[in-house]
Design an enzyme around this catalytic site. Structure first.
Site, mmCIF file in Angstrom:
data_model
loop_
_atom_site.group_PDB
_atom_site.id
_atom_site.type_symbol
_atom_site.label_atom_id
_atom_site.label_comp_id
_atom_site.label_asym_id
_atom_site.label_seq_id
_atom_site.Cartn_x
_atom_site.Cartn_y
_atom_site.Cartn_z
ATOM 1 N N HIS A 1 -5.473 -4.147 -1.027
ATOM 2 C CA HIS A 1 -5.403 -2.989 -1.936
ATOM 3 C C HIS A 1 -5.635 -3.378 -3.392
ATOM 4 O O HIS A 1 -5.310 -2.608 -4.296
ATOM 5 C CB HIS A 1 -4.071 -2.253 -1.771
ATOM 6 C CG HIS A 1 -4.009 -1.515 -0.478
ATOM 7 N ND1 HIS A 1 -4.578 -0.265 -0.297
ATOM 8 C CD2 HIS A 1 -3.518 -1.885 0.725
ATOM 9 C CE1 HIS A 1 -4.406 0.109 0.956
ATOM 10 N NE2 HIS A 1 -3.772 -0.841 1.605
ATOM 11 N N SER B 1 0.792 -1.231 0.000
ATOM 12 C CA SER B 1 0.000 0.000 0.000
ATOM 13 C C SER B 1 0.821 1.277 0.000
ATOM 14 O O SER B 1 0.329 2.309 -0.436
ATOM 15 C CB SER B 1 -0.936 0.010 1.198
ATOM 16 O OG SER B 1 -0.204 0.146 2.392
ATOM 17 N N LYS C 1 -12.155 -0.736 1.543
ATOM 18 C CA LYS C 1 -11.393 0.117 0.624
ATOM 19 C C LYS C 1 -12.145 0.204 -0.708
ATOM 20 O O LYS C 1 -13.155 0.884 -0.770
ATOM 21 C CB LYS C 1 -9.953 -0.375 0.560
ATOM 22 C CG LYS C 1 -9.256 -0.039 1.903
ATOM 23 C CD LYS C 1 -7.887 -0.604 2.132
ATOM 24 C CE LYS C 1 -7.408 -0.198 3.535
ATOM 25 N NZ LYS C 1 -6.207 -0.914 3.992
ATOM 26 N N THR D 1 -19.075 -8.943 18.196
ATOM 27 C CA THR D 1 -20.372 -8.770 17.537
ATOM 28 C C THR D 1 -20.208 -8.720 16.023
ATOM 29 O O THR D 1 -19.280 -8.090 15.520
ATOM 30 C CB THR D 1 -21.032 -7.474 18.048
ATOM 31 O OG1 THR D 1 -21.192 -7.601 19.457
ATOM 32 C CG2 THR D 1 -22.393 -7.235 17.410
#
Ligand SMILES: *Cc1c(COP(=O)(O)O)cnc(C)c1O
Length: 406
Positions: free
Chosen positions: A215, A187, A246, A276
């Site tokens: 990415h 990245s 992303k 959760t």
């Protein structure tokens, strides 16, 4: 100990080094992203140039429609962990969508990409007896933390260096379990791993492969399955890991792999079991985004075109940026104070938001502005960005490319 003084001292040190992080307080505008209101010292309209919502899917009508619909059908939260009442039909559909995206038998959803790496690597490396993890030197913090948490033996191989990886593999007994962990698109530099060659080595030395495509998912491959899909390699990878936060524009993380492997992680990973589930509306939005990008190539084509345009404009005015085969444009500043200064002035005087990337995200001396063009940036946006950067390069007396080359 005076605790407050300790905190203050540590923060002062960070500030002095130019590495103190300041949030940009933004309000994104649905329907006109990359436009946003910056609510800092002064309120102003800005254009975002550093978002990982690479394709603008965070405002796509299909995604918002699916989220509104799920919210109206099911309410806000999932109401529990996946095991205790938190698995809704939207989670089941999303996991099926993800398995299909990567051509795998199964997929397992986590609350984020960070958690998926941490939990999956920690569980696999921690529970396979005598497992050795071979980890690329530039792997993301979430992978490093997962590997560390596993307490497995680890060997760090030089970034994208096949010779070093092979030398390390060759040192291990052939029958010892091994896991090669790496990314496709890195990245910060935007370079891409030699996935096929790494799979060849994995075959030769009897290792599993774990590929972070965070990415790349949504962005590469005919259906947005990532670089491994583009190169026809998905079936050679043991685990493909990705994010829904992303290019897919929503939130969540996942692994895609064999049914047994996913079931194993589902059954043993603390970071999967004891938290959760993501809200059904989030799962529905992500599924809609994946579904759209599986059948539409227009966003990917426009994305690559905008990236090429920004690169060629930077070249035209001689602003140095790292050459790479991906969509990430790292403009090198090489000084944390100047990097932050340029970013501050861009925001304040030009309405251009590019977060400075400083240590420890990148090595000292390689401080940079990481530019991520999207299909929703206009020609006028690009012209404005280039004009602003040109002026600031002059003001900060930073080298232009022809000079830098000498
Ligand atoms: C952002 C990122 C992650 C984490 O994904 P999130 O969904 O943001 O938690 C994992 N790996 C890499 C390489 C990343 O850049």
């Amino acid at each position: 100990m005076n605790y407050q003084d300790f905190f203050k001292g540590a923060l002062t040190e960070l500030r002095d080094q130019g590495n103190y992080r300041v949030f940009a307080d933004l309000e994104r505008h649905r329907g006109s992203f990359p436009r946003a209101t910056s609510r800092g010292a002064q309120t102003a309209d800005v254009t975002i140039w550093c978002s990982n919502d690479y394709l603008g899917m965070g405002q796509h009508p299909d995604v918002l429609g699916a989220m509104h619909d799920a919210l109206d059908r099911c309410g806000a939260g999932a109401g529990g962990t996946r095991n205790i009442s938190g698995t809704t039909h939207d989670h089941v559909l999303l996991e099926a969508e993800l398995a299909d995206l990567h051509g795998k038998e199964a997929a397992l959803l986590f609350t984020s990409g960070y958690v998926s790496n941490w939990a999956a690597l920690g569980t696999l490396a921690g529970r396979i007896p005598d497992c050795v993890v071979l980890s690329d030197a530039l792997n993301h913090a979430s992978m490093i933390e997962g590997i560390r948490h596993s307490n497995a033996q680890r060997m760090i191989w030089k970034h994208n260096d096949l010779e070093d990886l092979e030398a390390k593999l060759a040192r291990l007994p052939l029958d010892q379990p091994k896991l090669i962990a790496f990314e496709s698109v890195y990245s910060m530099d935007g370079d891409i791993a030699p996935i096929a060659e790494i799979c060849d080595l994995a075959d030769k030395y009897n290792a599993m492969t774990y590929l972070d495509e965070v990415h790349a998912v949504g962005l590469y491959g005919p259906r947005g399955g990532g670089v491994a899909e583009q190169e026809g390699l998905m079936d050679r990878l043991t685990v493909i890991e990705g994010t829904l936060g992303k290019a897919f524009g929503v939130m969540g993380g996942y692994i895609a792999a064999s049914a047994e492997l996913c079931d194993f992680v589902r059954s043993f990973a603390s970071g999967f079991i004891f938290t959760t589930a993501v809200p059904p509306a989030v799962a529905a939005g992500a599924a809609a985004s994946i579904k759209h990008l599986k059948s539409s190539n227009a966003e990917r084509v426009a994305h690559q075109a905008k990236v090429a345009e920004v690169r060629s404009e930077l070249d035209r005015i001689g602003i140095p940026h790292v050459e790479n085969p991906s969509h990430i444009i790292p403009v090198m500043v090489g000084d944390p104070v100047k990097c932050k200064f340029i970013s501050d002035v861009l925001l304040k005087d030009y309405g251009v938001y590019i977060q400075p990337i400083n240590y420890p995200t990148v090595p000292k001396g390689t401080e940079r502005l990481r530019i991520t063009p999207s299909p929703v940036h206009s020609a006028a946006d690009i012209a404005h960005l280039i004009g602003a950067l040109g002026g600031l390069w002059e003001q900060c007396q930073l080298a232009r490319m022809p000079m830098a080359a000498q």
